[in-house]
Write an enzyme that holds these catalytic residues in place. Structure first.
Site, mmCIF file in Angstrom:
data_model
loop_
_atom_site.group_PDB
_atom_site.id
_atom_site.type_symbol
_atom_site.label_atom_id
_atom_site.label_comp_id
_atom_site.label_asym_id
_atom_site.label_seq_id
_atom_site.Cartn_x
_atom_site.Cartn_y
_atom_site.Cartn_z
ATOM 1 N N TYR A 149 46.653 32.940 42.778
ATOM 2 C CA TYR A 149 45.517 32.178 42.282
ATOM 3 C C TYR A 149 45.951 30.816 41.738
ATOM 4 O O TYR A 149 47.025 30.703 41.135
ATOM 5 C CB TYR A 149 44.794 32.953 41.172
ATOM 6 C CG TYR A 149 44.062 34.180 41.664
ATOM 7 C CD1 TYR A 149 43.817 34.390 43.014
ATOM 8 C CD2 TYR A 149 43.609 35.137 40.766
ATOM 9 C CE1 TYR A 149 43.143 35.503 43.459
ATOM 10 C CE2 TYR A 149 42.926 36.266 41.202
ATOM 11 C CZ TYR A 149 42.697 36.444 42.547
ATOM 12 O OH TYR A 149 42.026 37.557 42.983
ATOM 13 N N ILE B 12 49.949 38.973 50.685
ATOM 14 C CA ILE B 12 49.342 37.946 49.830
ATOM 15 C C ILE B 12 47.858 38.233 49.658
ATOM 16 O O ILE B 12 47.135 38.451 50.634
ATOM 17 C CB ILE B 12 49.514 36.537 50.440
ATOM 18 C CG1 ILE B 12 50.988 36.133 50.487
ATOM 19 C CG2 ILE B 12 48.698 35.511 49.656
ATOM 20 C CD1 ILE B 12 51.646 35.933 49.141
ATOM 21 N N LYS B 13 47.418 38.237 48.398
ATOM 22 C CA LYS B 13 45.990 38.331 48.102
ATOM 23 C C LYS B 13 45.494 36.959 47.679
ATOM 24 O O LYS B 13 46.079 36.317 46.806
ATOM 25 C CB LYS B 13 45.708 39.335 46.991
ATOM 26 C CG LYS B 13 44.212 39.440 46.670
ATOM 27 C CD LYS B 13 43.940 39.885 45.255
ATOM 28 C CE LYS B 13 42.434 39.841 44.991
ATOM 29 N NZ LYS B 13 42.097 40.153 43.592
ATOM 30 N N GLN B 14 44.417 36.501 48.300
ATOM 31 C CA GLN B 14 43.892 35.172 47.997
ATOM 32 C C GLN B 14 42.371 35.187 48.073
ATOM 33 O O GLN B 14 41.771 35.964 48.825
ATOM 34 C CB GLN B 14 44.447 34.153 49.006
ATOM 35 C CG GLN B 14 44.038 32.713 48.758
ATOM 36 C CD GLN B 14 44.441 32.215 47.386
ATOM 37 O OE1 GLN B 14 43.638 32.301 46.440
ATOM 38 N NE2 GLN B 14 45.660 31.713 47.256
#
Length: 356
Positions: free
Chosen positions: A207, A242-244
């Site tokens: 983030y 990856i979390k976005q």
């Protein structure tokens, strides 16, 4: 429970966006330049890496669980809002989720690949469920009770504790661009190194966070160029996934007049189409070698199902690996939450919805 919704139903949910999203052709970055999800994804990417055999087994446990097992796509159910916001704001719409067991039950009945939550939630139910669904322990949080509020991720426990409860992966957040990001980077890079040594996979919530990323009342925290660079920093510290957040605009670098970018990012590598913006996020994840999962966002009520399905279509057609969707599912009656999770998974199961 395992019946899938048809593309016609998906198009119906998308409404006037159906043509725009389902038939878009990406002319910025050709799909042939990307490593795309598929049943053999782990063999194509990770057998050549420095990840040890135990990490590969942990990744395989995630990819082989739930309704998307064997597809190369993943659906993760995350609940850390009891800390990141407050338990009241998160669970008041559905108080059953004050009880950690119901969080895990929803992930299981929702057909998810894994459940991601706090040390407390997963720890208190670990003996009953750690062998029934892959656990992902979120090791840091933004504690939001202090006054005035501050935006800083703090470690809530140790990697070894996550390993002891049977977790197959750890998750963490870095607020890229914040005053504390250098400390967070160092902490999480070291935590991920230890997790890999112990055989666990790693997922990074990438983030952006800085008041300067809002310019003339336009919020660039989810611009494709800034989130793309956040992703690139995340894969650099060896996050396995990856979390976005889904990109909502572009030009964060240009608006804030800081850092370095290139005109080609805006003239050649992106357009204003949401699939093209998301593809730029994928490009920054080592051209898709590291899987990109997009978040489902906050619950807005009746529009949640349509919004969740649209997010899944954008992610899949951009070259992403799946969704990590929480509030839209748990801030509604249990059975409706299950149905919403299934609907997003159906997008990835539908072979007629292809890479753009």
């Amino acid at each position: 429970m395992n019946e899938t919704i048809t593309q016609g139903r998906i198009a119906e949910l998308l409404g006037d966006q159906a043509e725009y999203l389902l038939n878009h052709v990406c002319k910025t970055i050709d799909a042939s330049q990307l490593t795309l999800p598929g049943p053999d994804y782990l063999d194509r990417v990770w057998l050549n890496s420095n990840r040890n055999n135990q990490v590969l087994r942990s990744l395989q446990a995630i990819f082989n669980h739930g309704r998307l097992a064997g597809t190369g796509y993943i659906s993760i159910f995350p609940v850390d809002q009891g800390v990141e916001h407050s338990a009241g704001s998160a669970f008041a719409p559905n108080p059953m989720y004050f009880d950690p067991e119901n969080i895990i039950r929803l992930a299981i009945e929702g057909g998810c690949n894994a459940v991601a939550s706090t040390f407390g939630v997963l720890g208190i139910m670990s003996r009953k469920y750690a062998h029934k669904i892959p656990f992902i322990v979120k090791i840091n949080h933004n504690e939001f009770l202090s006054y005035p509020n501050r935006y800083d991720q703090t470690l809530f426990g140790t990697v070894k504790s996550a390993w002891n409860m049977g977790a197959v992966a750890v998750g963490a957040t870095v607020y890229w661009g914040s005053a504390e990001s250098n400390r967070q980077l160092k902490e999480i890079a070291e935590a991920f190194e230890l997790a890999h040594e112990l055989g666990m996979a790693t997922i990074l919530w990438c983030y952006t966070r800085n008041s300067a990323f809002k310019v003339n009342n336009v919020d660039y925290h989810t611009s494709a160029d800034l989130t793309g660079q956040a992703n690139h920093l995340g894969v650099t510290i060896q996050a396995d996934i990856i979390k976005q957040k889904l990109p909502t605009n572009n030009g964060g670098y240009l608006a804030t007049k800081h850092g370095k970018t290139s005109p080609l990012v805006y003239e050649k590598l992106t357009t204003d189409h949401p699939i093209d913006l998301c593809r730029y996020q994928v490009l920054n994840c080592y051209s898709g070698r590291i899987g990109l999962i997009n978040s489902g966002g906050e619950s807005k009520g009746q529009s949640d199902l349509a919004e969740a399905v649209a997010t899944a279509v954008i992610n899949k057609r951009a070259g992403g690996m799946g969704l990590i969707l929480g509030r839209k599912a748990f801030q509604r009656p249990f059975r409706e939450g299950v149905q919403l999770l299934h609907a997003t998974q159906d997008v990835y199961l539908d072979k007629s919805i292809t890479i753009a």
